[in-house]
Structure formats: structure tokens, C-alpha cells
Design a protein around this motif. Structure first.
Motif, PDB file in Angstrom:
ATOM      1  N   ARG A  59      60.907  10.833  54.084  1.00 46.18           N
ATOM      2  CA  ARG A  59      60.269  10.317  52.863  1.00 46.18           C
ATOM      3  C   ARG A  59      58.860   9.791  53.172  1.00 46.18           C
ATOM      4  O   ARG A  59      57.949   9.909  52.341  1.00 46.18           O
ATOM      5  CB  ARG A  59      61.140   9.224  52.221  1.00 46.18           C
ATOM      6  CG  ARG A  59      60.651   8.815  50.835  1.00 46.18           C
ATOM      7  CD  ARG A  59      61.654   7.966  50.086  1.00 46.18           C
ATOM      8  NE  ARG A  59      61.863   6.661  50.713  1.00 46.18           N
ATOM      9  CZ  ARG A  59      62.813   5.803  50.345  1.00 46.18           C
ATOM     10  NH1 ARG A  59      63.644   6.107  49.352  1.00 46.18           N
ATOM     11  NH2 ARG A  59      62.949   4.648  50.947  1.00 46.18           N
ATOM     12  N   ARG A 148      57.711   0.474  34.086  1.00 47.61           N
ATOM     13  CA  ARG A 148      57.635   1.109  35.395  1.00 47.61           C
ATOM     14  C   ARG A 148      56.426   2.035  35.422  1.00 47.61           C
ATOM     15  O   ARG A 148      56.042   2.594  34.378  1.00 47.61           O
ATOM     16  CB  ARG A 148      58.922   1.932  35.648  1.00 47.61           C
ATOM     17  CG  ARG A 148      59.099   2.342  37.100  1.00 47.61           C
ATOM     18  CD  ARG A 148      59.085   1.106  37.909  1.00 47.61           C
ATOM     19  NE  ARG A 148      59.272   1.246  39.324  1.00 47.61           N
ATOM     20  CZ  ARG A 148      58.661   0.431  40.202  1.00 47.61           C
ATOM     21  NH1 ARG A 148      57.821  -0.505  39.807  1.00 47.61           N
ATOM     22  NH2 ARG A 148      58.925   0.534  41.468  1.00 47.61           N
ATOM     23  N   LYS A 159      56.526   6.192  48.424  1.00 41.31           N
ATOM     24  CA  LYS A 159      56.316   4.757  48.675  1.00 41.31           C
ATOM     25  C   LYS A 159      54.847   4.594  49.057  1.00 41.31           C
ATOM     26  O   LYS A 159      54.479   4.492  50.224  1.00 41.31           O
ATOM     27  CB  LYS A 159      57.255   4.270  49.783  1.00 41.31           C
ATOM     28  CG  LYS A 159      58.659   3.968  49.249  1.00 41.31           C
ATOM     29  CD  LYS A 159      59.566   3.367  50.285  1.00 41.31           C
ATOM     30  CE  LYS A 159      59.362   1.885  50.500  1.00 41.31           C
ATOM     31  NZ  LYS A 159      59.943   1.031  49.465  1.00 41.31           N
ATOM     32  N   TYR A 164      52.917  -0.388  44.292  1.00 39.81           N
ATOM     33  CA  TYR A 164      53.669  -1.644  44.337  1.00 39.81           C
ATOM     34  C   TYR A 164      52.985  -2.799  43.628  1.00 39.81           C
ATOM     35  O   TYR A 164      53.586  -3.864  43.498  1.00 39.81           O
ATOM     36  CB  TYR A 164      54.062  -1.960  45.794  1.00 39.81           C
ATOM     37  CG  TYR A 164      55.238  -1.077  46.164  1.00 39.81           C
ATOM     38  CD1 TYR A 164      56.543  -1.522  45.993  1.00 39.81           C
ATOM     39  CD2 TYR A 164      55.045   0.236  46.563  1.00 39.81           C
ATOM     40  CE1 TYR A 164      57.621  -0.692  46.245  1.00 39.81           C
ATOM     41  CE2 TYR A 164      56.120   1.072  46.814  1.00 39.81           C
ATOM     42  CZ  TYR A 164      57.407   0.605  46.655  1.00 39.81           C
ATOM     43  OH  TYR A 164      58.487   1.425  46.880  1.00 39.81           O
ATOM     44  N   GLU A 193      64.260   1.033  36.982  1.00 38.99           N
ATOM     45  CA  GLU A 193      64.705   0.468  38.259  1.00 38.99           C
ATOM     46  C   GLU A 193      64.164  -0.953  38.362  1.00 38.99           C
ATOM     47  O   GLU A 193      63.528  -1.452  37.426  1.00 38.99           O
ATOM     48  CB  GLU A 193      64.239   1.343  39.432  1.00 38.99           C
ATOM     49  CG  GLU A 193      62.728   1.497  39.504  1.00 38.99           C
ATOM     50  CD  GLU A 193      62.243   2.453  40.592  1.00 38.99           C
ATOM     51  OE1 GLU A 193      62.965   2.702  41.561  1.00 38.99           O
ATOM     52  OE2 GLU A 193      61.096   2.916  40.458  1.00 38.99           O
ATOM     53  N   PHE A 219      67.778   5.759  49.147  1.00 37.32           N
ATOM     54  CA  PHE A 219      68.882   6.208  50.008  1.00 37.32           C
ATOM     55  C   PHE A 219      70.117   5.336  49.811  1.00 37.32           C
ATOM     56  O   PHE A 219      71.238   5.802  50.003  1.00 37.32           O
ATOM     57  CB  PHE A 219      68.442   6.227  51.471  1.00 37.32           C
ATOM     58  CG  PHE A 219      67.240   7.110  51.688  1.00 37.32           C
ATOM     59  CD1 PHE A 219      67.237   8.415  51.203  1.00 37.32           C
ATOM     60  CD2 PHE A 219      66.101   6.636  52.309  1.00 37.32           C
ATOM     61  CE1 PHE A 219      66.126   9.239  51.354  1.00 37.32           C
ATOM     62  CE2 PHE A 219      64.986   7.444  52.476  1.00 37.32           C
ATOM     63  CZ  PHE A 219      64.995   8.747  51.992  1.00 37.32           C
ATOM     64  N   THR A 220      69.917   4.093  49.424  1.00 39.52           N
ATOM     65  CA  THR A 220      71.072   3.231  49.149  1.00 39.52           C
ATOM     66  C   THR A 220      71.770   3.752  47.894  1.00 39.52           C
ATOM     67  O   THR A 220      73.005   3.870  47.860  1.00 39.52           O
ATOM     68  CB  THR A 220      70.609   1.774  48.945  1.00 39.52           C
ATOM     69  OG1 THR A 220      69.583   1.486  49.892  1.00 39.52           O
ATOM     70  CG2 THR A 220      71.750   0.799  49.124  1.00 39.52           C
ATOM     71  N   THR A 256      67.412  -0.726  50.427  1.00 39.64           N
ATOM     72  CA  THR A 256      67.560  -0.980  51.866  1.00 39.64           C
ATOM     73  C   THR A 256      67.419  -2.466  52.194  1.00 39.64           C
ATOM     74  O   THR A 256      68.255  -3.033  52.905  1.00 39.64           O
ATOM     75  CB  THR A 256      66.498  -0.173  52.646  1.00 39.64           C
ATOM     76  OG1 THR A 256      66.710   1.208  52.365  1.00 39.64           O
ATOM     77  CG2 THR A 256      66.588  -0.424  54.131  1.00 39.64           C
TER      78      THR A 256
HETATM   79  N1  PMP Z   1      63.014   1.741  44.088  1.00 40.43           N
HETATM   80  C1  PMP Z   1      61.875   1.261  44.613  1.00 40.43           C
HETATM   81  C2  PMP Z   1      60.674   1.142  43.746  1.00 40.43           C
HETATM   82  C3  PMP Z   1      61.825   0.858  45.951  1.00 40.43           C
HETATM   83  O1  PMP Z   1      60.696   0.369  46.480  1.00 40.43           O
HETATM   84  C4  PMP Z   1      62.994   0.947  46.744  1.00 40.43           C
HETATM   85  C5  PMP Z   1      62.968   0.479  48.178  1.00 40.43           C
HETATM   86  N2  PMP Z   1      62.568   1.486  49.043  1.00 40.43           N
HETATM   87  C6  PMP Z   1      64.149   1.478  46.162  1.00 40.43           C
HETATM   88  C7  PMP Z   1      64.121   1.857  44.828  1.00 40.43           C
HETATM   89  C8  PMP Z   1      65.395   1.650  46.975  1.00 40.43           C
HETATM   90  O2  PMP Z   1      65.205   2.656  47.941  1.00 40.43           O
HETATM   91  P1  PMP Z   1      66.025   2.661  49.291  1.00 40.43           P
HETATM   92  O3  PMP Z   1      67.462   2.530  48.918  1.00 40.43           O
HETATM   93  O4  PMP Z   1      65.722   3.997  49.914  1.00 40.43           O
HETATM   94  O5  PMP Z   1      65.556   1.522  50.103  1.00 40.43           O
END
Ligand code: PMP
Length: 305
Positions: A59, A148, A159, A164, A193, A219-220, A256
Motif C-alpha cells: 500500500r 470525508r 495514505k 489527513y 469512515e 487491512f483491519t 491498525t
Molecule cells: N481509514 C483511514 C483514513 C486510515 O487512515 C486508516 C489507518 N491506516 C484506516 C482506515 C484503517 O486502515 P488499516 O486497518 O489498514 O490500518
């Protein structure tokens, strides 16, 4: 949170924390063009293991591609090993790992054409994202007044640092309203989200999560969906509205850093009985085992340090 790694893998070598510095005239810093990952390592049966490291590295490279960068300064193997090496060098048995690609030189004039990229990764102990009691008692959330990031405004599958700012504003709003987390809606008013987590709701035994079109497909989230499907739970990826949040029996958010956290209040309305629900706790229990290599079917997700 004390973000301090004793050592940092910085631009090709491991150096003491103080030496891993970057000049303020750095275009990634100014324009938000860094790309990063958040990864966790856990103390497992046979030592320390990093959960889904390969996926995180993939990723990280995809985020670069989204910025139009197809020549990374290091190979995937180097990045993969740098994450392991920095955990080892810092002698951490459980930690958070933060790798990042950024522009080292150039990238001015709002173009990345002449940019020279580099990379650093740090690791530090980071126990619970929302504090120790949140896991067991749940957190309070609000629906954010910020939408969002829109898919035609930012590339939401990456990412990318600049994305952010949206999360920071929403999180700030949550704190100003004395709750723990913000739930962001898309521009059509459907649940997307949280600031750094994906969201699930449960109603009458059915687990639902927003469709992936706009969210970061964490991934979670994926690990949880696999558990739900393996256990033949009733599951749907669908549009979710704000009133469905209020009327849910259970809500939990996943990521995560955050792991699996129950949400027991949204906009001052109690969710379910106001305590973490049974299905949420079951999924939380599964996740705690899976990241420590205790679920055979998922053991390929662990990379030993
Ligand atoms: N959404 C956003 C905007 C995030 O920053 C994250 C954290 N990486 C997640 C969802 C969850 O992703 P992951 O489970 O891969 O950490």
C-alpha cells in the motif's frame, strides 16, 4: 503519546533519533506529498511479529503510484526489511512502526517532476490508541460536520499526508465536543469512515460496513471481514445512514493503531445497551489472537522480526 524511537532508519542507514532530521524547506512538508503507513508489531508465541507487513509495504508503494511516482528510491524488499530492522534495533517486542516516503529535494512549484524521493522509518511503543479503558468500555463518537475527502478532491485509497488534514479537523472537532472520535460522512450523507479507522455496525445480528468506493480499505477491516465470512455471520457492504448509526445494536471501529474499538455513544445517543456488544467483543477477541499468531489460518500474515 511520546513519539520517540531510539534509532531511526533514515535515508539508507540506521541513525540515532536526533540525527534523523529534514530541513524545513522540504516540499513534502509544505504540500503534504509524503506517503506513509501505520503498522503494528506484536509479541507473539515465538517472538515479535509484524502484522500484515507485506500488505502495508504494497500500500505504501500504491500511495506513491497515486502521486504519479513509479520509481521509488528503494525496492519493496529494502522497505520490508527496514521495518523489521528498526524494530530489532530498538529492541521493541510490541510497537507501532511508521515508514514514510517523502521528497528529499525539489518538488517545488507544485510539481513532483524533478523531485528526489527518500524514505525513513521509526518504531516506538504505542499501547492503546484511545487509552486503556476504551477497549473494554467503548468510546463516544460524533458525526463530523466535515465530510470525508471526496474522490475527485483527493485520492482516498492512498495514505497521502495531505489527506489527513481532513482527519485532523474532524478529530479536533470531536475533542472540542468532548467525545473521542469523529465519524465522517461522504458528500451524499452516507457513513464513510472515521479519522483513521473503518467502521462497522450491527443490527439484528447482521454486520454492515460502508462500501469501499471512498474509504481507505483498511487491512483491519479486511481481517475482520474474513473472520465474519469464515464464521458465516450475516454480512453486507452497503450504504449506511446516520439514523442507522443511532439505531444500531452495536458499532465498532477498526484500524491498525486503534485495533477493534466499541463505540457506545454517537451524538449523545446511547448505542445498544451502552456497553460493548457481544459480537463486537467476539471480533475484538479474535483480532487479539490473530495478530499474535494464535489463529492458524491467518498465520501467514505474521512476519517475524
Ligand atoms: N481509514 C483511514 C483514513 C486510515 O487512515 C486508516 C489507518 N491506516 C484506516 C482506515 C484503517 O486502515 P488499516 O486497518 O489498514 O490500518
Amino acid at each position: 503519546m511520546n513519539v520517540e524511537s531510539k534509532y531511526v532508519w533514515h535515508q539508507g542507514k540506521i541513525v540515532p533519533f536526533e540525527e534523523a532530521t529534514i530541513h524545513f524547506l522540504n516540499s513534502s512538508f509544505h504540500y503534504g506529498t509524503g506517503v506513509f503507513e501505520g503498522i503494528r508489531a506484536y509479541k507473539a508465541k515465538n517472538g515479535t511479529a509484524i502484522f500484515r507487513l507485506k500488505d502495508h509495504v504494497d500500500r505504501l508503494f500504491e500511495s506513491l503510484l497515486l502521486l504519479g511516482v513509479d520509481q521509488a528510491p528503494y525496492s519493496k524488499d529494502v522497505i520490508f526489511n527496514s521495518c523489521k530492522d528498526i524494530v530489532k534495533k530498538n529492541e521493541l517486542d510490541e510497537c507501532y512502526i511508521r515508514p514514510m516516503f517523502y521528497v528529499r529535494e525539489g518538488g517545488w512549484g507544485l510539481t513532483l517532476k524533478d523531485a528526489l524521493w527518500d524514505y525513513s522509518v521509526a518504531a516506538w511503543p504505542w499501547d492503546k490508541y484511545h487509552g486503556e479503558t476504551a477497549k473494554h468500555k467503548g468510546i463516544k463518537a460524533k458525526v463530523s460536520s466535515f465530510n470525508r475527502n471526496h474522490i475527485n478532491v483527493s485520492l482516498t485509497k492512498g495514505k497521502i499526508s495531505g489527506n489527513y488534514v481532513n482527519s485532523v479537523l474532524a478529530k479536533l472537532e470531536a475533542k472540542q465536543c468532548h467525545v473521542d472520535e469523529s465519524i465522517l460522512l461522504d458528500r451524499n450523507g452516507f457513513v464513510a469512515e472515521c479519522t483513521g479507522q473503518n467502521i462497522f455496525i450491527i443490527k439484528n445480528g447482521k454486520v454492515k460496513t460502508p462500501m469501499p468506493y471512498l474509504i481507505l480499505e483498511g487491512f483491519t477491516r479486511d481481517t475482520v471481514i474474513q473472520f465474519i465470512k469464515n464464521n458465516k455471520m450475516n454480512f453486507e457492504e452497503c450504504l449506511i445512514t446516520r439514523d442507522q448509526l443511532y439505531l444500531a445494536d452495536e458499532i465498532f471501529i477498526v484500524g491498525t493503531a486503534n485495533e477493534i474499538l466499541p463505540v457506545v455513544e454517537v451524538d449523545g445517543r446511547t448505542i445498544g445497551c451502552g456497553r460493548p456488544g457481544a459480537m463486537t467483543l467476539e471480533i475484538q477477541g479474535f483480532y487479539d489472537l490473530v495478530v499474535r499468531g494464535e489463529v492458524e489460518d491467518f498465520s501467514d500474515y505474521l512476519d517475524w522480526v
